[in-house]
Design a protein around this motif. Structure first.
Motif, short mmCIF file in Angstrom:
data_model
loop_
_atom_site.label_atom_id
_atom_site.label_comp_id
_atom_site.label_asym_id
_atom_site.label_seq_id
_atom_site.Cartn_x
_atom_site.Cartn_y
_atom_site.Cartn_z
N HIS A 135 0.86 -1.20 0.00
CA HIS A 135 0.00 0.00 0.00
C HIS A 135 0.88 1.23 0.00
O HIS A 135 1.94 1.25 0.63
N ILE A 136 0.43 2.27 -0.70
CA ILE A 136 1.15 3.55 -0.70
C ILE A 136 0.18 4.68 -0.39
O ILE A 136 -0.94 4.71 -0.91
N GLY A 137 0.62 5.58 0.48
CA GLY A 137 -0.20 6.73 0.82
C GLY A 137 0.63 7.79 1.53
O GLY A 137 1.81 7.56 1.83
N ASP A 138 0.01 8.93 1.82
CA ASP A 138 0.75 10.05 2.39
C ASP A 138 0.56 10.22 3.89
O ASP A 138 1.15 11.13 4.49
N ASP A 139 -0.25 9.38 4.53
CA ASP A 139 -0.53 9.52 5.95
C ASP A 139 0.15 8.41 6.75
O ASP A 139 -0.06 7.22 6.48
N PHE A 140 0.96 8.80 7.72
CA PHE A 140 1.75 7.82 8.49
C PHE A 140 0.86 6.80 9.20
O PHE A 140 1.10 5.60 9.12
N ASN A 142 7.53 14.36 1.58
CA ASN A 142 8.68 15.06 1.01
C ASN A 142 9.82 15.23 2.01
O ASN A 142 10.76 15.98 1.77
N ARG A 143 9.73 14.54 3.12
CA ARG A 143 10.84 14.57 4.08
C ARG A 143 10.98 13.18 4.71
O ARG A 143 10.02 12.43 4.82
N LEU A 144 12.21 12.86 5.11
CA LEU A 144 12.45 11.59 5.79
C LEU A 144 12.02 11.69 7.25
O LEU A 144 11.98 12.78 7.82
N ARG A 145 11.67 10.56 7.82
CA ARG A 145 11.26 10.51 9.22
C ARG A 145 12.23 9.64 10.00
O ARG A 145 12.78 8.67 9.47
N LYS A 146 12.42 9.98 11.28
CA LYS A 146 13.34 9.22 12.11
C LYS A 146 12.70 7.95 12.65
O LYS A 146 13.41 7.05 13.11
N ASP A 147 11.36 7.88 12.59
CA ASP A 147 10.67 6.74 13.22
C ASP A 147 10.40 5.58 12.27
O ASP A 147 9.84 4.57 12.69
N ILE A 148 10.78 5.70 10.99
CA ILE A 148 10.64 4.57 10.06
C ILE A 148 11.89 4.49 9.18
O ILE A 148 12.57 5.50 8.97
N PRO A 149 12.19 3.32 8.65
CA PRO A 149 13.38 3.19 7.79
C PRO A 149 13.29 4.12 6.58
O PRO A 149 12.22 4.32 6.01
N VAL A 187 10.23 5.31 2.75
CA VAL A 187 9.71 6.62 2.39
C VAL A 187 10.10 6.94 0.95
O VAL A 187 11.26 6.74 0.55
N ILE A 188 9.13 7.41 0.16
CA ILE A 188 9.46 7.98 -1.13
C ILE A 188 9.04 9.45 -1.09
O ILE A 188 7.98 9.79 -0.59
N GLN A 189 9.91 10.31 -1.58
CA GLN A 189 9.65 11.74 -1.48
C GLN A 189 8.91 12.29 -2.69
O GLN A 189 8.43 13.42 -2.66
#
Length: 236
Positions: free
Chosen positions: A185-190, A209-216, A220-222
């Motif tokens: 699945h792909i979407g924009d909401d964590f 559009n930004r990387l997160r520290k809480d997931i690998p 994430v695709i920007q």
């Protein structure tokens, strides 16, 4: 990983509003000779939508409402908060905006979306939609010429439950006749897209559009042009 089915969120993943809600509501009001501030409409809409979804979640379906009635109430309350009180005008405005929001007048395809969908097909993936949207979504996808890419469109209205409830993902897997291990699945909401899909046993990617520290970082695709290379890595 042997992926067979890729499910998509829609709003802010494949489609976005052409203009902020306040500007679109203002234009409709102006066409009727009414002057309303677009910033006020934007603020009112966010407040009304949030309260209405809290009081009547998933379009109030479990409380006997229809999504049509739910949206008419949201739109009319938005205009009331912004200074328009005439009930006849409110009814007409709400109905017109409800109808127009299922066309491409208010929606546009995000950059890279068409190419990403075509690339997924070339990878041999079947595709579907899982969205917290109402019954108008299939019409919207048809108007923007994206409907032909999907085996099925599962909205929270048709499913009876909304993301992040795992029930909507389970229904999609059943419709797609695949195990969770063969679906992504792909979407924009964590929470509603990335986390919920993984809790349902699927692979998932977060479009941000930004990387997160809480997931690998490779989850994430920007932008959508990063999707096909990432899927190729996953499918190897």
């Amino acid at each position: 990983m042997k992926l067979k089915l890729l499910t998509w969120d829609v709003k802010d993943t494949l489609l976005r509003l052409r203009l902020p809600v306040g500007q679109q509501y203002q234009a409709e009001a102006k066409s009727r000779g009414l002057q309303v501030d677009s910033a006020a409409l934007d603020s009112s809409f966010r407040q009304v939508y949030s309260n209405h979804w809290r009081l009547f979640p998933n379009y109030g379906l479990s409380q006997g409402m229809t999504s049509h009635r739910w949206w008419l109430d949201v739109v009319s309350q938005t205009f009331r908060l912004s200074g328009i009180q005439d009930e006849k005008i409110l009814q007409s405005l709400s109905e017109r905006l409800y109808q127009d929001f299922c066309t491409d007048r208010y929606w546009e395809v995000l950059p890279g979306a068409r190419e990403a969908l075509k690339g997924c097909e070339e990878l041999g993936l079947r595709m579907a939609v899982i969205s917290n949207f109402d019954r108008r979504l299939e019409d919207i996808l048809r108007h923007v010429d994206l409907d032909g890419h999907f085996d099925f469109v599962l909205t929270s209205e048709s499913a009876g439950v909304a993301k992040p409830d795992l029930g909507i993902f389970h229904k999609a897997l059943k419709l797609g006749a695949v195990s969770p291990q063969c679906a992504a699945h792909i979407g924009d909401d964590f929470v509603k897209d990335y986390k919920a899909a993984r809790e349902a046993g699927m692979f998932s990617l977060l479009l941000q559009n930004r990387l997160r520290k809480d997931i690998p970082s490779d989850h994430v695709i920007q932008s959508l042009d990063q999707l096909i290379p990432r899927l190729r890595e996953v499918m190897e």
